[in-house]
Scaffold this motif. Structure first.
Motif, short mmCIF file in Angstrom:
data_model
loop_
_atom_site.label_atom_id
_atom_site.label_comp_id
_atom_site.label_asym_id
_atom_site.label_seq_id
_atom_site.Cartn_x
_atom_site.Cartn_y
_atom_site.Cartn_z
N ALA A 12 0.84 -1.20 0.00
CA ALA A 12 0.00 0.00 0.00
C ALA A 12 0.88 1.25 0.00
O ALA A 12 2.10 1.17 0.13
N ALA A 13 0.23 2.40 -0.13
CA ALA A 13 0.97 3.65 -0.37
C ALA A 13 1.45 4.28 0.93
O ALA A 13 1.12 5.43 1.26
N PHE A 14 2.24 3.54 1.69
CA PHE A 14 2.86 4.05 2.91
C PHE A 14 3.74 5.24 2.57
O PHE A 14 4.48 5.23 1.59
N GLY A 15 3.64 6.29 3.38
CA GLY A 15 4.44 7.48 3.12
C GLY A 15 3.75 8.51 2.26
O GLY A 15 4.36 9.48 1.85
N THR A 16 2.45 8.29 1.99
CA THR A 16 1.67 9.26 1.22
C THR A 16 0.47 9.70 2.05
O THR A 16 0.23 9.20 3.15
N ASP A 17 -0.31 10.63 1.51
CA ASP A 17 -1.49 11.12 2.22
C ASP A 17 -2.62 10.09 2.24
O ASP A 17 -3.58 10.24 3.00
N TYR A 19 -2.80 6.10 2.49
CA TYR A 19 -2.18 4.77 2.58
C TYR A 19 -3.07 3.69 1.97
O TYR A 19 -2.58 2.70 1.42
N ASP A 20 -4.38 3.89 2.01
CA ASP A 20 -5.32 2.83 1.65
C ASP A 20 -5.51 2.68 0.14
O ASP A 20 -6.63 2.79 -0.38
N ARG A 21 -4.44 2.42 -0.55
CA ARG A 21 -4.49 2.13 -1.99
C ARG A 21 -3.19 1.41 -2.36
O ARG A 21 -2.16 1.60 -1.71
N LEU A 22 -3.26 0.57 -3.37
CA LEU A 22 -2.07 -0.16 -3.77
C LEU A 22 -1.13 0.69 -4.61
O LEU A 22 -1.56 1.54 -5.38
N THR A 23 0.14 0.43 -4.46
CA THR A 23 1.14 1.00 -5.33
C THR A 23 1.22 0.14 -6.60
O THR A 23 0.67 -0.97 -6.65
N PRO A 24 1.92 0.59 -7.63
CA PRO A 24 2.15 -0.29 -8.79
C PRO A 24 2.79 -1.62 -8.38
O PRO A 24 2.43 -2.68 -8.92
N THR A 25 3.69 -1.59 -7.41
CA THR A 25 4.28 -2.84 -6.91
C THR A 25 3.21 -3.72 -6.27
O THR A 25 3.21 -4.95 -6.47
N GLY A 26 2.29 -3.11 -5.53
CA GLY A 26 1.22 -3.88 -4.90
C GLY A 26 0.34 -4.58 -5.91
O GLY A 26 -0.06 -5.74 -5.72
N PHE A 27 0.02 -3.90 -7.01
CA PHE A 27 -0.79 -4.53 -8.06
C PHE A 27 0.00 -5.67 -8.72
O PHE A 27 -0.57 -6.72 -9.03
N LEU A 52 -11.76 -2.29 3.19
CA LEU A 52 -10.80 -1.28 2.80
C LEU A 52 -10.49 -1.34 1.30
O LEU A 52 -10.59 -2.39 0.67
N ARG A 53 -10.09 -0.19 0.77
CA ARG A 53 -9.78 -0.10 -0.66
C ARG A 53 -8.64 -1.04 -1.03
O ARG A 53 -8.68 -1.70 -2.08
N ARG A 54 -7.61 -1.12 -0.19
CA ARG A 54 -6.47 -1.97 -0.53
C ARG A 54 -6.84 -3.45 -0.57
O ARG A 54 -6.20 -4.24 -1.26
N HIS A 55 -7.88 -3.84 0.19
CA HIS A 55 -8.36 -5.22 0.11
C HIS A 55 -9.04 -5.46 -1.24
O HIS A 55 -8.77 -6.47 -1.91
N ALA A 56 -9.91 -4.54 -1.63
CA ALA A 56 -10.63 -4.69 -2.90
C ALA A 56 -9.67 -4.68 -4.08
O ALA A 56 -9.81 -5.47 -5.02
#
Length: 231
Positions: A12-17, A19-27, A52-56
């Motif tokens: 997830a987007a740790f270090g951003t405003d 967090y609850d979304r995947l990074t390109p690496t996460g996808f 949560l969005r990162r789960h979906a």
């Protein structure tokens, strides 16, 4: 017996405003996990996720990667599979113990190390009922809700394959419960969990048994070592 595959979300987007979304690496991690299931011809009778969005997005990536699979079942969302609030935990610890503030959410190694040091201290205090984070249940209720989601899955699909997508906290709580381990063990398991790692249970309507924990079969032979992440 059936099988329940519990996957932690992708990076997830740790270090951003947000967090609850995947990074390109996460996808990428999620799609590779889906390809692994496709290679093994694993088809799912049900899918459970947190809200949560990162789960979906992780579930979406898994099914995008599983090109050999059938159309996925509609995910069944359960709040018991949602993560705790690290912000609420750290704030409660500061109030009670005047602990140092958590590090800014940045990817600088020094800041990240301090963030997780304070978070671990807060998690231990919460599981030992020494703090009551705002808007969060007590530890035992959090653990019971995570376990209840797994029990629902195994009772409804006792002979099937079930995919569960969740976060480190609920997964660690479920594993600690099945092992009859103390809350401190759940904290240690939580902080060692890798993105899109698989925790597998053999299941029937009456019980579930741990088969593996925190495995990365879809990444173990991958040439890109940077795909193994924790946040």
């Amino acid at each position: 017996m059936g099988a329940i595959y519990v996957a932690r979300h992708g990076q997830a987007a740790f270090g951003t405003d947000d967090y609850d979304r995947l990074t390109p690496t996460g996808f990428t991690q999620a799609r590779l996990l889906g390809a692994y299931f496709g290679l093994r011809q694993v088809r799912f009778d049900a899918v459970y996720t947190g809200t949560l969005r990162r789960h979906a997005e992780t579930a979406q990536g898994i099914f995008e990667g599983n090109a050999a699979g059938d159309a996925p079942p509609d995910p069944q969302r359960r709040r018991g599979l949602d993560e705790y609030s690290s912000e609420a935990l750290v704030s409660a610890l500061k109030v009670v113990h005047a602990a140092p503030a958590a590090a800014a959410v940045r990817r600088d190694p020094l800041f990240v190390r301090e963030h997780f040091r304070v978070l671990k201290e807060a998690l231990l205090a919460w599981t030992e009922d020494r703090i009551r984070p705002l808007g969060m249940p007590v530890w035992r209720a959090f653990q019971d809700a995570a376990v209840a989601a797994l029990i629902e899955a195994r009772q409804r699909f006792p002979d099937g394959n079930v995919l569960v997508v969740s976060s480190g906290g609920p997964i660690a709580a479920i594993v600690a419960a099945v092992l009859n381990a103390p809350p401190q063990t759940a904290v240690e398991l939580n902080l060692r969990m890798r993105n899109t790692s698989l925790t597998e249970f053999a299941s029937s309507a009456r019980r579930h048994q741990l088969i593996s924990f925190n495995a990365l079969p879809h990444l173990d032979t991958h040439t890109d070592a940077t795909l193994s992440t924790y946040t």
